[in-house]
Design a protein around this motif. Structure first.
Motif, PDB file in Angstrom:
ATOM      1  N   VAL A 128       0.844  -1.190   0.000  1.00 11.33           N
ATOM      2  CA  VAL A 128       0.000   0.000   0.000  1.00 11.33           C
ATOM      3  C   VAL A 128       0.881   1.243   0.000  1.00 11.33           C
ATOM      4  O   VAL A 128       1.911   1.286   0.678  1.00 11.33           O
ATOM      5  CB  VAL A 128      -0.953   0.002   1.218  1.00 11.33           C
ATOM      6  CG1 VAL A 128      -0.170  -0.031   2.527  1.00 11.33           C
ATOM      7  CG2 VAL A 128      -1.892   1.188   1.181  1.00 11.33           C
ATOM      8  N   LYS A 130       0.829   5.156   0.865  1.00 11.34           N
ATOM      9  CA  LYS A 130       0.043   6.156   1.595  1.00 11.34           C
ATOM     10  C   LYS A 130       0.282   7.536   1.012  1.00 11.34           C
ATOM     11  O   LYS A 130       1.401   8.040   1.017  1.00 11.34           O
ATOM     12  CB  LYS A 130       0.414   6.121   3.076  1.00 11.34           C
ATOM     13  CG  LYS A 130       0.080   4.793   3.752  1.00 11.34           C
ATOM     14  CD  LYS A 130       0.504   4.787   5.219  1.00 11.34           C
ATOM     15  CE  LYS A 130       0.198   3.448   5.875  1.00 11.34           C
ATOM     16  NZ  LYS A 130       0.627   3.414   7.295  1.00 11.34           N
ATOM     17  N   ALA A 135      -5.142   5.590   0.751  1.00 11.01           N
ATOM     18  CA  ALA A 135      -4.225   4.452   0.655  1.00 11.01           C
ATOM     19  C   ALA A 135      -4.370   3.813  -0.721  1.00 11.01           C
ATOM     20  O   ALA A 135      -5.444   3.317  -1.074  1.00 11.01           O
ATOM     21  CB  ALA A 135      -4.526   3.438   1.742  1.00 11.01           C
ATOM     22  N   HIS A 136      -3.289   3.822  -1.489  1.00 12.61           N
ATOM     23  CA  HIS A 136      -3.307   3.280  -2.842  1.00 12.61           C
ATOM     24  C   HIS A 136      -2.820   1.831  -2.826  1.00 12.61           C
ATOM     25  O   HIS A 136      -1.722   1.546  -2.328  1.00 12.61           O
ATOM     26  CB  HIS A 136      -2.414   4.110  -3.758  1.00 12.61           C
ATOM     27  CG  HIS A 136      -2.924   5.485  -4.016  1.00 12.61           C
ATOM     28  ND1 HIS A 136      -3.237   5.939  -5.284  1.00 12.61           N
ATOM     29  CD2 HIS A 136      -3.200   6.515  -3.173  1.00 12.61           C
ATOM     30  CE1 HIS A 136      -3.666   7.177  -5.207  1.00 12.61           C
ATOM     31  NE2 HIS A 136      -3.651   7.554  -3.942  1.00 12.61           N
ATOM     32  N   THR A 147      -7.873   3.043  -4.634  1.00 15.90           N
ATOM     33  CA  THR A 147      -7.592   3.932  -3.515  1.00 15.90           C
ATOM     34  C   THR A 147      -8.657   3.759  -2.434  1.00 15.90           C
ATOM     35  O   THR A 147      -9.859   3.789  -2.739  1.00 15.90           O
ATOM     36  CB  THR A 147      -7.562   5.404  -3.966  1.00 15.90           C
ATOM     37  OG1 THR A 147      -6.596   5.551  -5.018  1.00 15.90           O
ATOM     38  CG2 THR A 147      -7.189   6.325  -2.820  1.00 15.90           C
ATOM     39  N   GLN A 150      -8.699   4.154   4.217  1.00 10.12           N
ATOM     40  CA  GLN A 150      -7.771   3.641   5.217  1.00 10.12           C
ATOM     41  C   GLN A 150      -7.017   2.436   4.654  1.00 10.12           C
ATOM     42  O   GLN A 150      -7.598   1.628   3.925  1.00 10.12           O
ATOM     43  CB  GLN A 150      -8.518   3.210   6.495  1.00 10.12           C
ATOM     44  CG  GLN A 150      -9.232   4.354   7.215  1.00 10.12           C
ATOM     45  CD  GLN A 150      -8.253   5.384   7.755  1.00 10.12           C
ATOM     46  OE1 GLN A 150      -7.122   5.047   8.128  1.00 10.12           O
ATOM     47  NE2 GLN A 150      -8.684   6.647   7.810  1.00 10.12           N
ATOM     48  N   PRO A 151      -5.722   2.309   4.976  1.00 15.38           N
ATOM     49  CA  PRO A 151      -4.971   1.156   4.471  1.00 15.38           C
ATOM     50  C   PRO A 151      -5.459  -0.132   5.113  1.00 15.38           C
ATOM     51  O   PRO A 151      -5.749  -0.165   6.315  1.00 15.38           O
ATOM     52  CB  PRO A 151      -3.524   1.470   4.884  1.00 15.38           C
ATOM     53  CG  PRO A 151      -3.658   2.396   6.051  1.00 15.38           C
ATOM     54  CD  PRO A 151      -4.884   3.206   5.797  1.00 15.38           C
ATOM     55  N   GLU A 157       3.838  -1.203   3.764  1.00 14.79           N
ATOM     56  CA  GLU A 157       3.815   0.078   3.062  1.00 14.79           C
ATOM     57  C   GLU A 157       4.948   0.117   2.043  1.00 14.79           C
ATOM     58  O   GLU A 157       6.038  -0.404   2.292  1.00 14.79           O
ATOM     59  CB  GLU A 157       3.973   1.227   4.056  1.00 14.79           C
ATOM     60  CG  GLU A 157       3.913   2.606   3.413  1.00 14.79           C
ATOM     61  CD  GLU A 157       4.083   3.739   4.404  1.00 14.79           C
ATOM     62  OE1 GLU A 157       4.150   4.903   3.966  1.00 14.79           O
ATOM     63  OE2 GLU A 157       4.170   3.456   5.622  1.00 14.79           O
ATOM     64  N   GLN A 159       7.296   2.658  -0.167  1.00 18.35           N
ATOM     65  CA  GLN A 159       7.793   4.015  -0.423  1.00 18.35           C
ATOM     66  C   GLN A 159       8.908   3.897  -1.458  1.00 18.35           C
ATOM     67  O   GLN A 159      10.038   3.543  -1.117  1.00 18.35           O
ATOM     68  CB  GLN A 159       8.323   4.652   0.865  1.00 18.35           C
ATOM     69  CG  GLN A 159       7.260   4.924   1.907  1.00 18.35           C
ATOM     70  CD  GLN A 159       7.825   5.545   3.178  1.00 18.35           C
ATOM     71  OE1 GLN A 159       9.035   5.794   3.287  1.00 18.35           O
ATOM     72  NE2 GLN A 159       6.964   5.799   4.157  1.00 18.35           N
TER      73      GLN A 159
END
Length: 243
Positions: A128, A130, A135-136, A147, A150-151, A157, A159
């Motif tokens: 996911v 953020k 949350a994508h 999307t 909330q995740p 996660e 990044q």
């Protein structure tokens, strides 16, 4: 007399030969009528199948959905009720359904007399991202496809910069399940600096996605030792730091 007899014999023999005349006229006519009737029947059947609702679409069955609804798939497929089943453009239906972001694949089957079956393969999230708008969800191909506000629980996660996303996702999906459950965060700026943040404050420096199965096996051995930073970017020379 002998000469006349000799002359008569060929004529007599010719009269005794069986007749080779063709079939009677009424037989020929009957055969032609049957052929025409058969042709008309075949034409009628073809026209009924191809150009009338006789074998048209009466039901669109949707299988395999979890997050999507059957009605969402039907609307995307846009299959007209009553359209001749044999003339259904399967490729066009597939293309329209795949425009739904959650759809990874679709199989279209036609079943007489009037059913179209759509079997959907929905995307499965592996991480996911953020962002301010929510949350994508990201699937195993690295595609951002949905999307949420909330995740969802249980997803790490992600990044990563665009250049690092493919490697980060490849590493994540290549981990054994027991190790993947401990991943909280995956980061990457390029394809060669993937890092994993694990539970209990541990960090794994993974490097590129090359040799992921081997690196995973080495990491599982390293994690039996005390430490907080595990470096398997070079699986031949792994290191453990902290503790």
């Amino acid at each position: 007399m002998s000469t006349q007899t000799a002359r008569r014999r060929p004529a007599s023999a010719q009269r005794r030969r069986p007749s080779r005349r063709g079939p009677a006229r009424h037989v020929v006519v009957r055969r032609r009528v049957v052929a025409v009737l058969v042709l008309l029947a075949v034409t009628a059947v073809v026209c009924a199948v191809w150009f009338t609702p006789l074998l048209g679409v009466r039901r669109v069955e949707v299988l395999g959905t979890t997050e999507l609804t059957a009605d969402q798939v039907r609307r995307a497929a846009a299959i007209e009720e009553g359209a001749p089943l044999v003339r259904l453009d399967v490729d066009a239906v597939v293309g329209r359904v795949r425009e739904l972001s959650r759809v990874a694949g679709v199989r279209v089957e036609r079943e007489l007399p009037g059913t179209v079956r759509l079997t959907i393969d929905e995307r499965t999230p592996v991480a996911v991202v953020k962002l301010p708008d929510g949350a994508h969800l990201v699937d195993a191909t690295g595609r951002d496809y949905a999307t949420l506000e909330q995740p969802p629980g249980g997803l790490p996660e992600l990044q990563a910069e665009p250049a690092g996303t493919p490697a980060a996702v490849a590493v994540l999906t290549g981990l054994p399940e027991e190790l993947r459950r401990e991943v909280l965060l995956v980061t990457a700026t390029t394809g060669s600096d993937v890092k994993l943040a694990l539970t209990a404050g541990r960090e794994v420096r993974w490097g590129s996605s090359a040799d992921t199965p081997r690196k995973a096996a080495v990491l599982q051995v390293l994690m039996t030792r005390d430490g907080t930073v595990f470096d398997v970017s070079s699986p031949e020379l792994p290191t453990v730091a902290g503790g």
